[in-house]
Design an enzyme around this catalytic site. Structure first.
Site, PDB file in Angstrom:
ATOM      1  CB  ILE A  82      16.040 -11.402  -8.638  1.00 56.39           C
ATOM      2  CG1 ILE A  82      15.106 -12.607  -8.511  1.00 56.39           C
ATOM      3  CG2 ILE A  82      17.483 -11.790  -8.350  1.00 56.39           C
ATOM      4  CD1 ILE A  82      15.329 -13.646  -9.595  1.00 56.39           C
ATOM      5  CG  HIS A 129      -0.178   0.054   2.519  1.00 56.10           C
ATOM      6  ND1 HIS A 129       0.203   1.228   3.130  1.00 56.10           N
ATOM      7  CD2 HIS A 129       0.302  -0.939   3.295  1.00 56.10           C
ATOM      8  CE1 HIS A 129       0.867   0.958   4.237  1.00 56.10           C
ATOM      9  NE2 HIS A 129       0.955  -0.357   4.355  1.00 56.10           N
TER      10      HIS A 129
END
Ligand SMILES: CC(C)(COP(=O)(O)OP(=O)(O)OC[C@H]1O[C@@H](n2cnc3c(N)ncnc32)[C@H](O)[C@@H]1OP(=O)(O)O)[C@@H](O)C(=O)NCCC(=O)NCCS
Length: 209
Positions: free
Chosen positions: A166, A136
Protein backbone atom coordinates in the site's frame (compact mmCIF):
# COMPACT_ATOMS: atom_id res chain seq x y z
CA UNK A 1 -37.65 -10.75 -24.84
CA UNK A 2 -35.86 -11.86 -21.67
CA UNK A 3 -32.10 -11.60 -21.40
CA UNK A 4 -30.14 -14.40 -19.71
CA UNK A 5 -28.95 -13.71 -16.19
CA UNK A 6 -25.22 -13.26 -15.87
CA UNK A 7 -23.77 -15.26 -13.01
CA UNK A 8 -20.26 -15.13 -11.58
CA UNK A 9 -18.61 -17.37 -9.01
CA UNK A 10 -15.98 -15.70 -6.85
CA UNK A 11 -13.51 -17.96 -5.08
CA UNK A 12 -12.64 -16.52 -1.67
CA UNK A 13 -15.25 -14.93 0.59
CA UNK A 14 -12.84 -12.51 2.28
CA UNK A 15 -12.77 -8.72 2.57
CA UNK A 16 -11.06 -8.62 -0.82
CA UNK A 17 -13.76 -11.01 -2.08
CA UNK A 18 -16.43 -8.56 -1.00
CA UNK A 19 -14.80 -5.79 -3.02
CA UNK A 20 -14.60 -8.11 -6.04
CA UNK A 21 -18.30 -8.98 -5.57
CA UNK A 22 -19.22 -5.30 -5.71
CA UNK A 23 -16.98 -4.95 -8.77
CA UNK A 24 -18.82 -7.86 -10.41
CA UNK A 25 -22.19 -6.20 -9.77
CA UNK A 26 -20.86 -3.02 -11.36
CA UNK A 27 -19.75 -5.12 -14.36
CA UNK A 28 -23.37 -6.17 -14.91
CA UNK A 29 -23.53 -9.57 -13.17
CA UNK A 30 -27.02 -10.18 -11.75
CA UNK A 31 -26.07 -13.18 -9.66
CA UNK A 32 -22.86 -13.16 -7.61
CA UNK A 33 -21.93 -16.09 -5.36
CA UNK A 34 -18.87 -17.28 -3.46
CA UNK A 35 -17.06 -20.57 -3.06
CA UNK A 36 -14.82 -20.84 -0.02
CA UNK A 37 -13.03 -23.79 1.58
CA UNK A 38 -13.45 -22.39 5.08
CA UNK A 39 -16.39 -24.31 6.57
CA UNK A 40 -17.21 -21.26 8.73
CA UNK A 41 -17.44 -18.84 5.79
CA UNK A 42 -20.82 -17.11 5.82
CA UNK A 43 -22.53 -14.63 3.54
CA UNK A 44 -20.11 -11.86 2.62
CA UNK A 45 -21.27 -8.35 1.79
CA UNK A 46 -24.74 -9.79 1.26
CA UNK A 47 -23.52 -12.44 -1.22
CA UNK A 48 -24.03 -16.16 -0.50
CA UNK A 49 -21.37 -18.83 -0.07
CA UNK A 50 -22.71 -21.77 -2.09
CA UNK A 51 -19.94 -24.35 -1.73
CA UNK A 52 -16.22 -25.01 -1.74
CA UNK A 53 -13.60 -25.19 -4.48
CA UNK A 54 -14.49 -28.87 -4.89
CA UNK A 55 -17.81 -27.71 -6.39
CA UNK A 56 -16.51 -25.69 -9.35
CA UNK A 57 -17.83 -28.13 -11.96
CA UNK A 58 -21.40 -27.50 -10.73
CA UNK A 59 -21.02 -23.95 -12.07
CA UNK A 60 -19.66 -24.74 -15.52
CA UNK A 61 -22.07 -22.27 -17.16
CA UNK A 62 -20.82 -19.36 -14.98
CA UNK A 63 -17.91 -16.98 -15.16
CA UNK A 64 -15.22 -17.25 -12.46
CA UNK A 65 -12.69 -15.06 -10.72
CA UNK A 66 -10.35 -15.91 -7.84
CA UNK A 67 -10.36 -13.28 -5.07
CA UNK A 68 -7.58 -14.50 -2.81
CA UNK A 69 -4.74 -12.19 -1.82
CA UNK A 70 -2.01 -14.85 -1.54
CA UNK A 71 -0.46 -14.92 -5.01
CA UNK A 72 0.54 -18.57 -5.08
CA UNK A 73 -2.92 -19.68 -3.94
CA UNK A 74 -4.57 -17.40 -6.50
CA UNK A 75 -2.29 -18.82 -9.19
CA UNK A 76 -2.97 -22.44 -8.21
CA UNK A 77 -6.75 -21.98 -8.14
CA UNK A 78 -6.92 -20.01 -11.37
CA UNK A 79 -4.77 -22.63 -13.11
CA UNK A 80 -7.14 -25.35 -11.85
CA UNK A 81 -10.14 -23.46 -13.25
CA UNK A 82 -8.52 -23.00 -16.65
CA UNK A 83 -7.37 -26.64 -16.76
CA UNK A 84 -11.01 -27.61 -16.17
CA UNK A 85 -11.99 -25.41 -19.15
CA UNK A 86 -13.91 -23.01 -16.94
CA UNK A 87 -14.26 -19.36 -17.93
CA UNK A 88 -12.07 -16.99 -15.92
CA UNK A 89 -12.87 -13.31 -16.50
CA UNK A 90 -11.23 -9.99 -15.73
CA UNK A 91 -13.24 -7.23 -14.05
CA UNK A 92 -12.55 -3.53 -14.48
CA UNK A 93 -14.37 -0.99 -12.32
CA UNK A 94 -16.38 1.55 -14.36
CA UNK A 95 -14.56 4.30 -12.44
CA UNK A 96 -11.10 3.06 -13.38
CA UNK A 97 -9.35 4.92 -16.19
CA UNK A 98 -7.69 2.41 -18.48
CA UNK A 99 -5.93 3.46 -21.70
CA UNK A 100 -7.38 2.01 -24.89
CA UNK A 101 -4.31 -0.03 -25.81
CA UNK A 102 -3.81 -1.54 -22.36
CA UNK A 103 -3.95 -5.34 -22.22
CA UNK A 104 -5.47 -6.95 -19.12
CA UNK A 105 -5.19 -10.71 -18.64
CA UNK A 106 -7.92 -13.13 -17.48
CA UNK A 107 -8.71 -13.24 -13.78
CA UNK A 108 -7.40 -9.72 -13.16
CA UNK A 109 -9.38 -7.28 -11.01
CA UNK A 110 -8.94 -3.54 -11.57
CA UNK A 111 -10.55 -1.59 -8.75
CA UNK A 112 -12.17 1.84 -8.43
CA UNK A 113 -10.02 4.90 -8.94
CA UNK A 114 -7.19 3.07 -10.71
CA UNK A 115 -5.40 4.82 -13.57
CA UNK A 116 -3.59 2.69 -16.14
CA UNK A 117 -1.84 4.71 -18.83
CA UNK A 118 -1.04 3.74 -22.44
CA UNK A 119 0.93 0.69 -23.57
CA UNK A 120 0.67 -1.13 -20.25
CA UNK A 121 0.39 -4.92 -20.08
CA UNK A 122 -1.23 -6.41 -17.00
CA UNK A 123 -0.97 -10.19 -16.82
CA UNK A 124 -3.39 -12.88 -15.68
CA UNK A 125 -4.76 -13.12 -12.16
CA UNK A 126 -3.45 -9.72 -11.04
CA UNK A 127 -5.00 -7.29 -8.59
CA UNK A 128 -4.69 -3.58 -9.35
CA UNK A 129 -6.18 -2.30 -6.16
CA UNK A 130 -8.11 0.85 -5.26
CA UNK A 131 -6.62 4.11 -6.56
CA UNK A 132 -3.32 2.56 -7.67
CA UNK A 133 -1.68 4.03 -10.74
CA UNK A 134 0.32 2.23 -13.39
CA UNK A 135 1.98 4.55 -15.84
CA UNK A 136 2.91 4.21 -19.50
CA UNK A 137 4.71 1.11 -20.78
CA UNK A 138 4.65 -0.80 -17.49
CA UNK A 139 4.47 -4.58 -17.42
CA UNK A 140 2.73 -6.22 -14.48
CA UNK A 141 3.37 -9.94 -14.67
CA UNK A 142 0.89 -12.71 -13.80
CA UNK A 143 -0.57 -12.85 -10.28
CA UNK A 144 1.10 -9.63 -9.13
CA UNK A 145 -0.79 -7.35 -6.73
CA UNK A 146 -0.45 -3.57 -6.94
CA UNK A 147 -1.94 -2.55 -3.58
CA UNK A 148 -4.18 0.33 -2.69
CA UNK A 149 -2.66 3.66 -3.71
CA UNK A 150 0.64 2.23 -4.96
CA UNK A 151 2.37 4.10 -7.79
CA UNK A 152 4.26 2.59 -10.69
CA UNK A 153 6.03 5.25 -12.76
CA UNK A 154 6.64 4.77 -16.49
CA UNK A 155 8.26 1.60 -17.85
CA UNK A 156 8.29 -0.29 -14.57
CA UNK A 157 8.18 -4.04 -14.60
CA UNK A 158 6.64 -5.86 -11.63
CA UNK A 159 7.50 -9.56 -11.68
CA UNK A 160 5.16 -12.50 -11.38
CA UNK A 161 3.48 -12.85 -7.98
CA UNK A 162 5.10 -9.65 -6.76
CA UNK A 163 3.19 -7.73 -4.10
CA UNK A 164 3.64 -3.96 -4.21
CA UNK A 165 2.44 -2.75 -0.80
CA UNK A 166 0.00 0.00 0.00
CA UNK A 167 1.27 3.44 -0.98
CA UNK A 168 4.58 2.13 -2.31
CA UNK A 169 6.26 4.08 -5.11
CA UNK A 170 8.30 2.49 -7.87
CA UNK A 171 10.44 4.96 -9.77
CA UNK A 172 10.56 4.96 -13.56
CA UNK A 173 12.36 2.24 -15.56
CA UNK A 174 12.71 -0.04 -12.51
CA UNK A 175 12.51 -3.81 -12.81
CA UNK A 176 11.31 -5.88 -9.86
CA UNK A 177 11.84 -9.61 -10.22
CA UNK A 178 9.25 -12.30 -9.47
CA UNK A 179 8.17 -13.13 -5.92
CA UNK A 180 9.09 -9.83 -4.26
CA UNK A 181 7.16 -8.04 -1.55
CA UNK A 182 7.56 -4.28 -1.48
CA UNK A 183 6.48 -3.03 1.95
CA UNK A 184 3.88 -0.38 2.64
CA UNK A 185 5.17 3.09 1.77
CA UNK A 186 8.49 1.92 0.34
CA UNK A 187 10.19 3.82 -2.47
CA UNK A 188 12.04 1.62 -4.95
CA UNK A 189 14.77 3.46 -6.86
CA UNK A 190 16.96 0.55 -8.02
CA UNK A 191 16.21 -2.69 -9.83
CA UNK A 192 15.47 -5.64 -7.55
CA UNK A 193 16.94 -8.90 -8.87
CA UNK A 194 16.48 -11.16 -5.88
CA UNK A 195 13.14 -12.36 -4.42
CA UNK A 196 12.51 -11.08 -0.89
CA UNK A 197 10.85 -8.40 1.20
CA UNK A 198 12.00 -4.81 0.64
CA UNK A 199 11.02 -1.86 2.84
CA UNK A 200 11.87 1.78 3.45
CA UNK A 201 12.95 4.88 1.58
CA UNK A 202 14.94 4.02 -0.44
CA UNK A 203 13.79 0.39 -0.31
CA UNK A 204 16.27 -2.14 1.05
CA UNK A 205 16.01 -5.85 1.63
CA UNK A 206 14.44 -6.54 5.02
CA UNK A 207 16.63 -8.50 7.37
CA UNK A 208 14.62 -10.08 10.19
CA UNK A 209 16.28 -9.79 13.60
C1 LIG B 1 6.82 -5.45 4.74
C2 LIG B 1 5.83 -6.35 5.45
C3 LIG B 1 5.34 -7.45 4.49
C4 LIG B 1 6.57 -6.97 6.62
O1 LIG B 1 5.73 -7.75 7.38
P1 LIG B 1 6.33 -8.66 8.56
O2 LIG B 1 7.33 -9.62 7.98
O3 LIG B 1 5.18 -9.21 9.31
O4 LIG B 1 7.17 -7.61 9.39
P2 LIG B 1 7.01 -7.15 10.93
O5 LIG B 1 5.68 -6.50 11.12
O6 LIG B 1 7.39 -8.33 11.79
O7 LIG B 1 8.11 -6.02 11.06
C5 LIG B 1 9.49 -6.33 11.09
C6 LIG B 1 10.24 -5.00 11.17
O8 LIG B 1 10.13 -4.31 9.92
C7 LIG B 1 9.52 -3.03 10.11
N1 LIG B 1 8.60 -2.82 8.99
C8 LIG B 1 7.54 -3.60 8.65
N2 LIG B 1 6.94 -3.12 7.57
C9 LIG B 1 7.62 -2.01 7.21
C10 LIG B 1 7.46 -1.09 6.16
N3 LIG B 1 6.48 -1.21 5.27
N4 LIG B 1 8.34 -0.07 6.07
C11 LIG B 1 9.34 0.06 6.98
N5 LIG B 1 9.54 -0.80 8.01
C12 LIG B 1 8.69 -1.82 8.11
C13 LIG B 1 8.78 -3.14 11.42
O9 LIG B 1 8.60 -1.86 12.01
C14 LIG B 1 9.70 -4.03 12.21
O10 LIG B 1 10.79 -3.27 12.67
P3 LIG B 1 11.49 -3.57 14.09
O11 LIG B 1 12.06 -4.97 13.95
O12 LIG B 1 12.52 -2.51 14.20
O13 LIG B 1 10.40 -3.49 15.10
C15 LIG B 1 4.60 -5.57 5.95
O14 LIG B 1 4.87 -4.79 7.08
C16 LIG B 1 4.01 -4.68 4.90
O15 LIG B 1 4.43 -3.54 4.64
N6 LIG B 1 2.97 -5.22 4.23
C17 LIG B 1 2.25 -4.55 3.21
C18 LIG B 1 0.77 -4.47 3.61
C19 LIG B 1 -0.07 -3.88 2.53
O16 LIG B 1 0.39 -3.26 1.62
N7 LIG B 1 -1.36 -4.10 2.60
C20 LIG B 1 -2.26 -3.56 1.62
C21 LIG B 1 -3.13 -4.55 0.98
S1 LIG B 1 -4.11 -3.76 -0.23
Amino acid sequence: MTTAKRKIVIIGASGHGKVVADLAKKNGYDDVVFLDDNPNAGANGGFRVVGTTRDVSRFAECDFIVAIGAARVRERLQTRLLDANLRVVSLIHPNAVVADDCVVGPGTAVMAGVVINPSVRIGAGCIVNTAASVDHDCVVEDFAHISVGARLAGTVSAGARSWIGIGATISNNIKICADCTIGAGAVVVKDIDEPGVYVGVPARKMVKR
